[in-house]
Design a protein around this motif. Structure first.
Motif, PDB file in Angstrom:
ATOM      1  N   VAL A  29     -35.308   8.500 -17.344  1.00  0.00           N
ATOM      2  CA  VAL A  29     -34.019   7.802 -17.392  1.00  0.00           C
ATOM      3  C   VAL A  29     -33.096   8.300 -16.275  1.00  0.00           C
ATOM      4  O   VAL A  29     -32.371   7.518 -15.656  1.00  0.00           O
ATOM      5  N   SER A  30     -33.143   9.590 -15.978  1.00  0.00           N
ATOM      6  CA  SER A  30     -32.319  10.161 -14.909  1.00  0.00           C
ATOM      7  C   SER A  30     -32.727   9.607 -13.553  1.00  0.00           C
ATOM      8  O   SER A  30     -31.877   9.400 -12.674  1.00  0.00           O
ATOM      9  N   LEU A  31     -34.019   9.351 -13.351  1.00  0.00           N
ATOM     10  CA  LEU A  31     -34.454   8.726 -12.105  1.00  0.00           C
ATOM     11  C   LEU A  31     -33.967   7.282 -12.033  1.00  0.00           C
ATOM     12  O   LEU A  31     -33.487   6.841 -10.982  1.00  0.00           O
ATOM     13  N   LYS A  32     -34.049   6.555 -13.151  1.00  0.00           N
ATOM     14  CA  LYS A  32     -33.554   5.173 -13.154  1.00  0.00           C
ATOM     15  C   LYS A  32     -32.057   5.131 -12.879  1.00  0.00           C
ATOM     16  O   LYS A  32     -31.558   4.194 -12.263  1.00  0.00           O
ATOM     17  N   ALA A  33     -31.324   6.165 -13.338  1.00  0.00           N
ATOM     18  CA  ALA A  33     -29.883   6.226 -13.104  1.00  0.00           C
ATOM     19  C   ALA A  33     -29.544   6.819 -11.745  1.00  0.00           C
ATOM     20  O   ALA A  33     -28.374   6.848 -11.365  1.00  0.00           O
ATOM     21  N   SER A  54     -27.692  -2.547  -6.755  1.00  0.00           N
ATOM     22  CA  SER A  54     -26.653  -1.523  -6.703  1.00  0.00           C
ATOM     23  C   SER A  54     -25.515  -1.816  -7.670  1.00  0.00           C
ATOM     24  O   SER A  54     -24.967  -0.908  -8.284  1.00  0.00           O
ATOM     25  N   GLY A  55     -25.169  -3.100  -7.802  1.00  0.00           N
ATOM     26  CA  GLY A  55     -24.060  -3.443  -8.669  1.00  0.00           C
ATOM     27  C   GLY A  55     -24.428  -3.501 -10.132  1.00  0.00           C
ATOM     28  O   GLY A  55     -23.587  -3.253 -10.999  1.00  0.00           O
ATOM     29  N   LEU A  56     -25.688  -3.823 -10.432  1.00  0.00           N
ATOM     30  CA  LEU A  56     -26.047  -4.087 -11.822  1.00  0.00           C
ATOM     31  C   LEU A  56     -27.266  -3.315 -12.322  1.00  0.00           C
ATOM     32  O   LEU A  56     -27.174  -2.583 -13.316  1.00  0.00           O
ATOM     33  N   TYR A  57     -28.412  -3.444 -11.622  1.00  0.00           N
ATOM     34  CA  TYR A  57     -29.652  -2.922 -12.208  1.00  0.00           C
ATOM     35  C   TYR A  57     -29.627  -1.410 -12.401  1.00  0.00           C
ATOM     36  O   TYR A  57     -30.161  -0.891 -13.389  1.00  0.00           O
ATOM     37  N   VAL A  58     -29.014  -0.679 -11.471  1.00  0.00           N
ATOM     38  CA  VAL A  58     -28.962   0.773 -11.623  1.00  0.00           C
ATOM     39  C   VAL A  58     -28.183   1.167 -12.877  1.00  0.00           C
ATOM     40  O   VAL A  58     -28.388   2.242 -13.444  1.00  0.00           O
ATOM     41  N   LYS A  59     -27.304   0.252 -13.360  1.00  0.00           N
ATOM     42  CA  LYS A  59     -26.541   0.529 -14.586  1.00  0.00           C
ATOM     43  C   LYS A  59     -27.447   0.547 -15.812  1.00  0.00           C
ATOM     44  O   LYS A  59     -27.076   1.102 -16.854  1.00  0.00           O
ATOM     45  N   SER A  60     -28.624  -0.087 -15.711  1.00  0.00           N
ATOM     46  CA  SER A  60     -29.538  -0.057 -16.852  1.00  0.00           C
ATOM     47  C   SER A  60     -29.988   1.371 -17.131  1.00  0.00           C
ATOM     48  O   SER A  60     -30.207   1.755 -18.289  1.00  0.00           O
ATOM     49  N   GLY A  61     -30.114   2.198 -16.069  1.00  0.00           N
ATOM     50  CA  GLY A  61     -30.440   3.606 -16.263  1.00  0.00           C
ATOM     51  C   GLY A  61     -29.322   4.346 -16.974  1.00  0.00           C
ATOM     52  O   GLY A  61     -29.564   5.158 -17.882  1.00  0.00           O
ATOM     53  N   ILE A  62     -28.072   4.068 -16.580  1.00  0.00           N
ATOM     54  CA  ILE A  62     -26.923   4.701 -17.241  1.00  0.00           C
ATOM     55  C   ILE A  62     -26.827   4.223 -18.688  1.00  0.00           C
ATOM     56  O   ILE A  62     -26.548   5.011 -19.608  1.00  0.00           O
ATOM     57  N   GLN A 114     -20.848   7.280  -6.951  1.00  0.00           N
ATOM     58  CA  GLN A 114     -20.142   6.690  -8.090  1.00  0.00           C
ATOM     59  C   GLN A 114     -20.904   6.871  -9.395  1.00  0.00           C
ATOM     60  O   GLN A 114     -20.300   7.029 -10.463  1.00  0.00           O
ATOM     61  N   ILE A 115     -22.224   6.884  -9.320  1.00  0.00           N
ATOM     62  CA  ILE A 115     -23.027   7.163 -10.513  1.00  0.00           C
ATOM     63  C   ILE A 115     -22.757   8.577 -11.009  1.00  0.00           C
ATOM     64  O   ILE A 115     -22.634   8.820 -12.216  1.00  0.00           O
ATOM     65  N   MET A 122     -29.034  13.232  -9.111  1.00  0.00           N
ATOM     66  CA  MET A 122     -29.525  14.272  -8.204  1.00  0.00           C
ATOM     67  C   MET A 122     -30.580  15.101  -8.933  1.00  0.00           C
ATOM     68  O   MET A 122     -30.352  15.513 -10.083  1.00  0.00           O
ATOM     69  N   PRO A 123     -31.755  15.402  -8.343  1.00  0.00           N
ATOM     70  CA  PRO A 123     -32.194  15.042  -6.987  1.00  0.00           C
ATOM     71  C   PRO A 123     -33.139  13.831  -6.975  1.00  0.00           C
ATOM     72  O   PRO A 123     -33.977  13.723  -6.103  1.00  0.00           O
ATOM     73  N   LEU A 124     -32.997  12.955  -7.968  1.00  0.00           N
ATOM     74  CA  LEU A 124     -33.946  11.863  -8.166  1.00  0.00           C
ATOM     75  C   LEU A 124     -33.452  10.524  -7.618  1.00  0.00           C
ATOM     76  O   LEU A 124     -33.915   9.473  -8.035  1.00  0.00           O
ATOM     77  N   PHE A 125     -32.528  10.565  -6.664  1.00  0.00           N
ATOM     78  CA  PHE A 125     -31.886   9.336  -6.190  1.00  0.00           C
ATOM     79  C   PHE A 125     -32.471   8.811  -4.881  1.00  0.00           C
ATOM     80  O   PHE A 125     -32.044   7.750  -4.404  1.00  0.00           O
ATOM     81  N   SER A 126     -33.405   9.514  -4.277  1.00  0.00           N
ATOM     82  CA  SER A 126     -33.818   9.164  -2.913  1.00  0.00           C
ATOM     83  C   SER A 126     -34.455   7.778  -2.814  1.00  0.00           C
ATOM     84  O   SER A 126     -34.496   7.179  -1.737  1.00  0.00           O
ATOM     85  N   TRP A 127     -34.946   7.241  -3.929  1.00  0.00           N
ATOM     86  CA  TRP A 127     -35.502   5.886  -3.927  1.00  0.00           C
ATOM     87  C   TRP A 127     -34.412   4.836  -3.754  1.00  0.00           C
ATOM     88  O   TRP A 127     -34.667   3.744  -3.234  1.00  0.00           O
ATOM     89  N   LEU A 128     -33.188   5.147  -4.200  1.00  0.00           N
ATOM     90  CA  LEU A 128     -32.135   4.134  -4.264  1.00  0.00           C
ATOM     91  C   LEU A 128     -31.735   3.596  -2.893  1.00  0.00           C
ATOM     92  O   LEU A 128     -31.687   2.371  -2.697  1.00  0.00           O
ATOM     93  N   PRO A 129     -31.423   4.457  -1.901  1.00  0.00           N
ATOM     94  CA  PRO A 129     -31.042   3.902  -0.590  1.00  0.00           C
ATOM     95  C   PRO A 129     -32.138   3.053   0.040  1.00  0.00           C
ATOM     96  O   PRO A 129     -31.850   2.050   0.708  1.00  0.00           O
ATOM     97  N   ARG A 130     -33.392   3.440  -0.158  1.00  0.00           N
ATOM     98  CA  ARG A 130     -34.503   2.652   0.404  1.00  0.00           C
ATOM     99  C   ARG A 130     -34.547   1.267  -0.224  1.00  0.00           C
ATOM    100  O   ARG A 130     -34.742   0.258   0.464  1.00  0.00           O
ATOM    101  N   ALA A 131     -34.380   1.218  -1.555  1.00  0.00           N
ATOM    102  CA  ALA A 131     -34.463  -0.062  -2.256  1.00  0.00           C
ATOM    103  C   ALA A 131     -33.228  -0.921  -2.009  1.00  0.00           C
ATOM    104  O   ALA A 131     -33.324  -2.126  -1.769  1.00  0.00           O
TER     105      ALA A 131
END
Length: 532
Positions: free
Chosen positions: A210-214, A241-249, A301-302, A217-226
């Motif tokens: 869940v922390s990677l989906k959200a 960025s606006g919506l899907y990453v919120k599913s992890g939160i 912001q996350i 740190m340090p599991l965010f490196s996939w986000l900028p690429r995607a």
């Protein structure tokens, strides 16, 4: 109340049917469908707000056995947010050349999967939904089929498959320990345990995924690429960025609630949220690609949202939840306007883009409104959510931590904002009515969410979070001071920093991401063993 299953299946069924139709007709059908979904989502939200939580068991099996859909206020607000943003994205995309029936189908399927994630109350069902969504998102990232987007899409797919293997292992172990995987059932079973020993390991597996989906740190490196891959359509970046990453939160909130009676990791994730926010704004400041600036800004912001969720204070919790909604609007606006700027200037380099305000006035106004939202400027939506997150932190390290995070946010936004001003030899660009309207409306929402922030929270979540005018005014003065400090720091020290130019090349390989995932899991497990 309209059957919850229909709001999940409708976008998928209609999009599948539209595959056999001409693209022009498909566009109209999808837009009409999106409007219907907004109406349905609002009706369900209104019903839940008046009557309370709705549980719907598929197939009339008992709630702890069947696949159960759960609609409470948070879930229905997230569903309403989803369908509104998807309507905006479809309208924004109306005249794009790459738009075809396959794209509309995949896009609508993703919408149905995201809605299902917010409504699902069964952890195995959540696993299946995320796995399918991962495949769909990967295809959408790779949609234009150039080498960089294919690489980024495959990396996103593989990283998330590994992370969800952790999730599935945790769910299996949890089922063995408790006999249920329904979140209500888990909450009830956990509360009856004498100790947390039997659930520490499955919790560590699940919360790592869940922390990677959200994107913690340090599991965010996939986000900028995607989110920032060069050739991915702007609507994909905006949705991710606006919506899907919120599913992890969102899943983080649900998992924490289910285990709260036996496991308390609020202090751990408070610190992780702060580190995530700081690293995010540092890496955002280091970028020159405007989409990567925004993507790393999302990471920051996350981190801020995670801090608010873990301060154990009612105002900060609701401030964080309201910031989820606010972030969805201002970050969607920023990614969509960034896409329009890139199309006009044929570059993503923030140093090569100047005079956007003169050439693209509506885009610039929408962007500036969204920027004022993300920085927490007075009268804009981010100011209300940040005010509530900061509420009750007086005298603690978190108070100064939040000020530091906002200073960092202002610094990278100062860098981003330079492109709106300066000389530009180009002529005013030809306007696209749909795109301009969508981004302008999103920008206006950022303003309305600030002016009517207190009323918005009460309307959406049925809670009263009064804003003290004196304290809010003090925060406004602090913001203005922070703004001047941020401008001075950027132009005086960071604009030609060699250190930032080195950070610009920071990225982790697939093997390194897997290593950080394992280390995060191990560190979380050790923390749980020591503190529980």
């Amino acid at each position: 109340m309209i059957d919850l299953l229909w709001i999940i299946l409708l976008p998928i069924i209609i999009a599948a049917f539209s595959m056999i139709l001409p693209i022009k007709l498909s566009k109209y059908i999808i837009v009409i469908m999106q409007i219907c979904l907004v109406i349905i989502a609002f009706i369900n939200f209104a019903y839940v707000r008046v009557n309370g939580i709705v549980l719907q068991s598929i197939g009339d099996w008992p709630s702890n056995v069947s696949i159960t859909l759960r609609a409470d206020l948070l879930a229905t607000v997230m569903v309403l947010l989803t369908v509104i943003l998807f309507l905006a994205m479809v309208l924004y995309n109306t005249k794009q050349k790459y738009l075809n029936n396959l794209f509309l189908f995949l896009f609508s399927v993703l919408e149905g999967l995201i809605i299902a994630l917010f409504l699902s109350n069964d952890l195995f069902n959540v696993f299946v939904l995320i796995e399918v969504a991962t495949v769909v998102i990967s295809v959408l990232i790779m949609f234009k089929k150039d080498s960089q987007s294919i690489y980024d899409g495959m990396l996103y797919l593989l990283i998330n498959v590994v992370a969800m293997s952790f999730f599935l292992l945790g769910v299996g172990m949890l089922y063995k320990a408790l006999g249920v995987i329904d979140l209500f059932g888990i909450e009830s079973a956990v509360s009856r345990l004498d100790s947390a020993d039997s659930i520490i390991l499955p919790y560590a597996f699940i919360i790592t995924a869940v922390s990677l989906k959200a994107a913690l740190m340090p599991l965010f490196s996939w986000l900028p690429r995607a989110h920032g891959t060069p050739s991915a359509p702007s609507v994909i970046s905006a949705v991710l960025s606006g919506l899907y990453v919120k599913s992890g939160i969102y899943l983080f909130i649900r998992i924490q609630d289910a285990f709260a009676s036996q496991i308390d990791t609020s202090e751990y994730f408070l610190i992780m949220g702060f580190i995530t926010a700081v690293v995010g704004f540092i890496l955002a400041t280091a970028q020159k690609d405007i989409k990567l600036i925004l993507a790393y800004g999302t990471v920051s912001q996350i981190g801020l949202i995670m801090m608010g969720l873990n301060m154990n204070h009612i105002e900060t919790t609701w401030g964080a939840i309201y910031h989820i909604v606010n972030h969805a609007f201002f970050k969607s606006a920023l990614f969509l306007t960034a896409g329009m700027i890139i199309d006009e200037y044929k570059t993503r380099d923030v140093y090569k883009i100047r005079g956007v305000f003169k050439r693209m006035p509506i885009v610039s106004i929408a962007s500036i409104f969204a920027i004022l939202g993300v920085t927490g400027a007075p009268l804009f939506n981010g100011s209300i959510s940040k005010y509530l997150i900061a509420y009750g932190t007086s005298g603690s390290w978190a108070e100064y931590g939040l000020l530091f995070i906002n200073l960092g946010t202002i610094i990278y936004i100062v860098k981003y904002s330079q492109m709106f001003f300066g000389l530009d030899t180009g002529i005013r660009c030809r306007s696209d009515f749909y795109r301009n309207t969508v981004v302008f409306v999103l920008g206006i929402i950022c303003f309305i969410g600030g002016i009517f922030g207190e009323k918005s929270i009460e309307f959406l979540f049925d809670v009263k979070m009064p804003v003290d005018p004196l304290l809010y005014g003090t925060k406004a003065i602090i913001f203005i001071i922070t703004l001047f400090i941020g401008i001075l720091i950027y132009h005086g020290f960071l604009i030609n920093s060699k250190f930032l130019s080195k950070l610009n090349k920071f990225e982790l390989s697939f093997n390194e991401v897997c290593l950080t995932l394992t280390l995060f899991f191990s560190f979380t497990l050790v923390y749980l063993k020591i503190t529980q």
